[in-house]
Each structure stands twice: as structure tokens, then as C-alpha cells.
Design an enzyme around this catalytic site. Structure first.
Site, short mmCIF file in Angstrom:
data_model
loop_
_atom_site.label_atom_id
_atom_site.label_comp_id
_atom_site.label_asym_id
_atom_site.label_seq_id
_atom_site.Cartn_x
_atom_site.Cartn_y
_atom_site.Cartn_z
CG LEU A 151 -1.95 1.10 1.36
CD1 LEU A 151 -2.67 1.40 0.07
CD2 LEU A 151 -2.95 0.74 2.43
CG HIS A 152 2.59 2.08 -3.76
ND1 HIS A 152 2.38 2.99 -4.77
CD2 HIS A 152 2.07 0.90 -4.20
CE1 HIS A 152 1.78 2.38 -5.78
NE2 HIS A 152 1.58 1.12 -5.46
CB ALA A 153 2.85 7.49 -2.19
CB ALA A 201 -1.76 5.68 0.52
#
Length: 89
Positions: free
Chosen positions: A14-16, A19
């Protein structure tokens, strides 16, 4: 209260970018929306809370919503997670 659980399947976790998309989607609802993973929890409406959790591939997450539009929030967030390839549909 409404909730669902899933396993993060995105190869980078769950990266930038996802997110940010999730926080934007969650902010459309008045319900309190929480993400839970690895015995930590954060406000899904806050990209910083989500990023601080450092959720990796293969991690089981639970999304909880509590409020008047909790069911709609859960459905929309689940679909957003599928659309961004964070989880499998």
C-alpha cells in the site's frame, strides 16, 4: 458498523499513489473509516496515517466504517481497492 478484510496483493504494498486515492475516496463519506493491519490502526481519510502503517504485500487488512453511510463507504472503498489493484476482486 460495516467492515471487510482482504489481503494486499499489489507487489509494492500500500504505497503513496493508492494511499492517496483511498484517502480521497474515504473523505467523500461522513463515517469514521479505519484501516487495521499488523495490530496497528489508522484513519483512512489521512494519507499520512495510511503511509505510516507501512503495509506490505501479503498483509491482511481490515477496513471498518462507523456512521450513517458506513455500508456505502465500505462498498466504495472495496471497489477502489480492486480498481487500483491493491486487492483482488
Amino acid at each position: 458498523m460495516a467492515k471487510f478484510s482482504a489481503i494486499i496483493t499489489d507487489k509494492v504494498g500500500l504505497h503513496a499513489r493508492p494511499a492517496s486515492v483511498l484517502a480521497k475516496e474515504a473523505s467523500k463519506f461522513s463515517s469514521n473509516i479505519t484501516i487495521i493491519a499488523n495490530e496497528k490502526q489508522g484513519n483512512l481519510k489521512s494519507i499520512m496515517n495510511v503511509m505510516a502503517m507501512a503495509i506490505k504485500t501479503g498483509t491482511e487488512i481490515t477496513i471498518q466504517a462507523d456512521g450513517n453511510d458506513a455500508d456505502q463507504a465500505i462498498q466504495a472503498i472495496k471497489q477502489t481497492m480492486i480498481d487500483t489493484a491493491l486487492i483482488q476482486g
